[in-house]
Design a protein around this motif. Structure first.
Motif, PDB file in Angstrom:
ATOM      1  N   THR A   1      10.922  10.639   2.479  1.00 52.06           N
ATOM      2  CA  THR A   1      11.576  11.831   3.044  1.00 52.06           C
ATOM      3  C   THR A   1      12.666  11.517   4.061  1.00 52.06           C
ATOM      4  OG1 THR A   1      10.036  12.038   4.895  1.00 52.06           O
ATOM      5  CG2 THR A   1       9.384  13.093   2.837  1.00 52.06           C
TER       6      THR A   1
ATOM      7  N   GLY B   1       1.934   2.858  10.387  1.00 50.24           N
ATOM      8  CA  GLY B   1       1.079   2.359   9.317  1.00 50.24           C
ATOM      9  C   GLY B   1       1.713   2.595   7.953  1.00 50.24           C
ATOM     10  N   SER B   2       0.954   2.303   6.906  1.00 49.43           N
ATOM     11  CA  SER B   2       1.518   2.380   5.553  1.00 49.43           C
ATOM     12  C   SER B   2       1.743   3.820   5.081  1.00 49.43           C
ATOM     13  CB  SER B   2       0.594   1.665   4.571  1.00 49.43           C
ATOM     14  OG  SER B   2       0.524   0.300   4.894  1.00 49.43           O
ATOM     15  N   THR B   3       0.866   4.756   5.489  1.00 53.16           N
ATOM     16  CA  THR B   3       1.057   6.154   5.081  1.00 53.16           C
ATOM     17  C   THR B   3       2.337   6.715   5.694  1.00 53.16           C
ATOM     18  OG1 THR B   3      -1.331   6.444   4.956  1.00 53.16           O
ATOM     19  CG2 THR B   3       0.002   8.445   5.019  1.00 53.16           C
ATOM     20  N   ASP B   4       2.529   6.432   6.991  1.00 53.79           N
ATOM     21  CA  ASP B   4       3.768   6.842   7.648  1.00 53.79           C
ATOM     22  C   ASP B   4       4.965   6.207   6.960  1.00 53.79           C
ATOM     23  OD1 ASP B   4       3.071   8.613   9.692  1.00 53.79           O
ATOM     24  OD2 ASP B   4       2.493   7.000  11.051  1.00 53.79           O
TER      25      ASP B   4
ATOM     26  N   ASP C   1       1.990   1.940  -3.477  1.00 46.32           N
ATOM     27  CA  ASP C   1       0.843   2.479  -4.231  1.00 46.32           C
ATOM     28  C   ASP C   1       0.684   3.973  -3.982  1.00 46.32           C
ATOM     29  OD1 ASP C   1       0.036   0.199  -5.456  1.00 46.32           O
ATOM     30  OD2 ASP C   1      -1.469  -0.345  -3.942  1.00 46.32           O
ATOM     31  N   MET C   2       0.742   4.343  -2.697  1.00 50.25           N
ATOM     32  CA  MET C   2       0.546   5.758  -2.338  1.00 50.25           C
ATOM     33  C   MET C   2       1.638   6.619  -2.954  1.00 50.25           C
ATOM     34  SD  MET C   2      -0.165   5.487   1.699  1.00 50.25           S
ATOM     35  CE  MET C   2      -1.196   4.203   2.345  1.00 50.25           C
ATOM     36  N   LEU C   3       2.873   6.141  -2.871  1.00 49.35           N
ATOM     37  CA  LEU C   3       3.990   6.927  -3.399  1.00 49.35           C
ATOM     38  C   LEU C   3       3.850   7.100  -4.907  1.00 49.35           C
ATOM     39  CD1 LEU C   3       6.907   5.449  -1.274  1.00 49.35           C
ATOM     40  CD2 LEU C   3       5.968   7.750  -1.140  1.00 49.35           C
TER      41      LEU C   3
ATOM     42  N   PRO D   1       0.823  -1.224   0.000  1.00 50.68           N
ATOM     43  CA  PRO D   1       0.000   0.000   0.000  1.00 50.68           C
ATOM     44  C   PRO D   1       0.852   1.268   0.000  1.00 50.68           C
ATOM     45  CG  PRO D   1      -0.756  -1.513   1.706  1.00 50.68           C
ATOM     46  CD  PRO D   1       0.494  -2.105   1.132  1.00 50.68           C
TER      47      PRO D   1
ATOM     48  N   ALA E   1       5.204   5.275   3.863  1.00 46.57           N
ATOM     49  CA  ALA E   1       5.436   5.972   2.595  1.00 46.57           C
ATOM     50  C   ALA E   1       6.176   7.286   2.840  1.00 46.57           C
ATOM     51  CB  ALA E   1       4.099   6.237   1.891  1.00 46.57           C
ATOM     52  N   ALA E   2       5.752   8.025   3.864  1.00 42.88           N
ATOM     53  CA  ALA E   2       6.392   9.306   4.177  1.00 42.88           C
ATOM     54  C   ALA E   2       7.847   9.092   4.592  1.00 42.88           C
ATOM     55  CB  ALA E   2       5.625  10.004   5.303  1.00 42.88           C
TER      56      ALA E   2
END
Lengths: 424, 163
Positions: A150, A140-143, A44-46, A41, A145-146
């Motif tokens: 970065t 989680g997955s958003t973190d 995907d987000m990236l 995931p 990705a971040a």
């Protein structure tokens, strides 16, 4: 100002002299670990947000572990995707099948974890690596990705609770029993949002393996992280595995804690956490007064207790014995190297002669993935970390959490059993 | 921003991510796929009852356990607009903010709100009006940082905007 080890590490990673609990910071991340379930995931987000880059491929370790060897086509697709993504971004540290293992066991084993660094992974048991005096937490997955794109992440500086553990552990009682006792005392939200700092003579006497069992379960009390100040044991373990330079941080003697709890474990008994919370711990004395609890399956493995020391403890107990009729035992060495070492020491033969089966490393049945799923109404005693409803299979199956010794004794007797009579 | 919907109340503490979305479904990660199994191991009827815009109301430590963001996606995919709980587990709470999804902390939420009550939530002022019982509750509004992330549509957009 006096600071805890956690505050010092976080301050250093956001270029501040000091940080205070409650403060929001943006911290530099030294190590990002990626496994199969939460990474796809993130990729995907990236890709969707056109930020598909990796801040530093040398600071990313990829360890597919949850559903490997691939349990079905969807899982196979996930791992394939991660493999391609890692290749594209020149991430070289990829523990693919043949070198694979449960991520929290493989990361320290292969020398990626050193004191003083910040580690994140899309997995709640990332708190394990705090055993090395690092700040390590699950996201989680958003973190994820971040962090991948970065190399930074926002955190609220946690308050710390200090657990002072003193006394010699009695025969047949292990670090798993200590952490089950603590979680039973404070509850599954007893350390919510907090760093759990473990110290005291008992902790200092423990091996790194045994320490990791304790920090691994910080999340089961709601903790943001678990942490143990590095000492000679830590440095010996780390230096055998890596030449990476590191910095050791220590809590100031007058650092502030939201709470300090002191334990004398010299009279601690083996503890079993009953369904369906890790905080439902009962002592062997309490269990001995109950009706027998029959077990269909005994499970030895996971990021909590699938290390070589755990396999040695279990093998010593089951050696020369036969598993109870009607009970099955699954042994899952946590990494490929542990598997090889256990094989070399003859432990795998001991398990097979006992009547257990030995699987390849995987998170597998710990989270109800594959390789040992429970049917409706079945009971498992397990060295894993969670016994939530349906955790290892059917919502009407039951999971009891215990040490490798208690799990082994229970496999011999076919019911939850006291390991102390089997420990020499 | 005002949210309006029905409450699905679970008078239980420590509702964990294995109950919200069991690991057997983690070989998927699309909201629509996960939504079909939301809350399955706690309440098989949930997915039949829930309507777009509804809320889940629960006890303490909601979302404890695994870091799987799939828990947030499963709930959002099922139509849930916000979870109101006595408290939240840390990673789940982060995942909510990072996804621009509302996790509202309200003491004794599951004691003061009944199943199927109609609620109106004012996010900015931190007010929940129970339209069924006419009771009104105040919750601690989100910190500015969290609101900014939610308004940006999640953490990644927020980072992009603030570069």
């Amino acid at each position: 100002m006096s600071q805890t080890i956690t505050e010092k590490i976080l301050a250093k990673h956001c270029n501040k002299k000091e940080v205070k609990p409650g403060e929001l910071i943006n911290a530099k991340i030294d190590l990002v670990m990626c496994h199969d379930v939460t990474t796809t995931p993130a990729i995907d987000m990236l890709e969707k947000s056109n930020t598909d880059k990796v801040f530093n491929p040398n600071k990313v370790v990829v360890t597919p572990d949850h559903f490997v060897p691939n349990k079905d086509i969807k899982s196979a697709d996930m791992v394939k995707r991660i493999r391609e993504w890692a290749k594209k971004h020149k991430i070289e540290t990829f523990y693919d099948i043949g070198r694979h293992g449960v991520c929290h066991a493989i990361l320290p084993e292969q020398g990626h974890v050193v004191p003083g660094i910040t580690i994140v992974c899309g997995d709640s048991h990332t708190c394990t690596h705090g055993a090395f005096g690092a700040f390590s937490t699950g996201i989680g997955s958003t973190d994820l990705a971040a962090a991948l794109s970065t190399g930074e992440l926002w955190f609220k500086v946690p308050e710390s609770i200090k657990f002072v553990i003193n006394g010699n552990l009695p025969k047949g009682v292990y670090s798993k029993d200590i952490i089950l006792k603590i979680i039973s005392d404070i509850g599954v939200d007893g350390a919510l949002y907090k760093a759990m700092e473990f110290t005291g003579s008992t902790i200092k006497s423990l091996s790194m393996e045994a320490r990791m069992t304790i920090t691994n379960m910080a999340i089961e009390a709601g903790g943001k992280s678990g942490i143990i100040e590095p000492d000679k044991t830590t440095e010996d373990y780390v230096k055998q595995r890596t030449k990476t330079q590191y910095q050791i941080y220590r809590s100031d003697p007058d650092a502030e804690y939201s709470e300090t709890k002191t334990y004398d474990v010299s009279k601690l008994e083996p503890i079993v956490a009953f369904p369906d919370l890790p905080s439902n711990g009962k002592t062997m004395s309490e269990i001995s007064k109950m009706q027998d609890i029959k077990v269909d399956q005994a499970y030895l493995g996971s990021c909590t207790n699938g290390r070589i020391e755990d396999l040695r403890i279990a093998a010593q107990i089951v050696k020369g014995k036969k598993i109870a009729k009607g009970t099955r035992m699954i042994v899952v060495p946590a990494t490929t190297d542990i598997w090889k070492q256990a094989n070399k020491e003859g432990l795998l033969d001991i398990f097979m002669e006992f009547g257990a089966t030995v699987s390849t490393p995987t998170c597998g049945a710990c989270l109800g993935g594959h390789m040992g799923i429970l049917a409706e109404g079945e009971t498992c005693i397990s060295t894993t970390n969670r016994n939530f409803t349906g955790r290892m299979g059917h919502p009407k199956s039951k999971v009891y959490l215990a040490s490798p010794a208690t799990v082994s004794a229970s496999a011999i007797e076919g019911k939850i059993a006291d390991p102390r009579k089997y420990v020499k | 921003m005002i949210l309006k919907g029905k409450a699905h109340v679970y008078k239980k503490d420590h509702i964990n991510t294995d109950e919200i979305i069991p690991a057997r479904y983690l070989n998927m990660d699309k909201e629509a796929d996960l939504a079909k199994f939301a809350m399955e191991d706690l309440d098989k009827t949930f997915i039949k009852k829930v309507k777009p815009g509804d809320f889940i109301v629960a006890g303490e430590n909601f979302g404890c356990g695994s870091s799987r963001e799939h828990a947030v996606w499963a709930l959002r995919g099922s139509g849930v607009k916000a979870v109101i709980a006595g408290s939240f587990a840390r990673i789940f709470f982060r995942n909510c903010i990072n996804n621009g999804f509302y996790a509202i902390e309200l003491k004794d939420a599951s004691k003061n709100i009944n199943d199927q009550d109609e609620l109106e939530i004012d996010i900015e002022s931190g007010t929940i009006k129970n339209l069924t019982t006419k009771k009104e509750f105040k919750f601690t509004p989100f910190p500015k940082f969290a609101i900014d992330i939610i308004k940006a549509g999640g953490l990644l957009n927020y980072i992009k905007k603030n570069k």
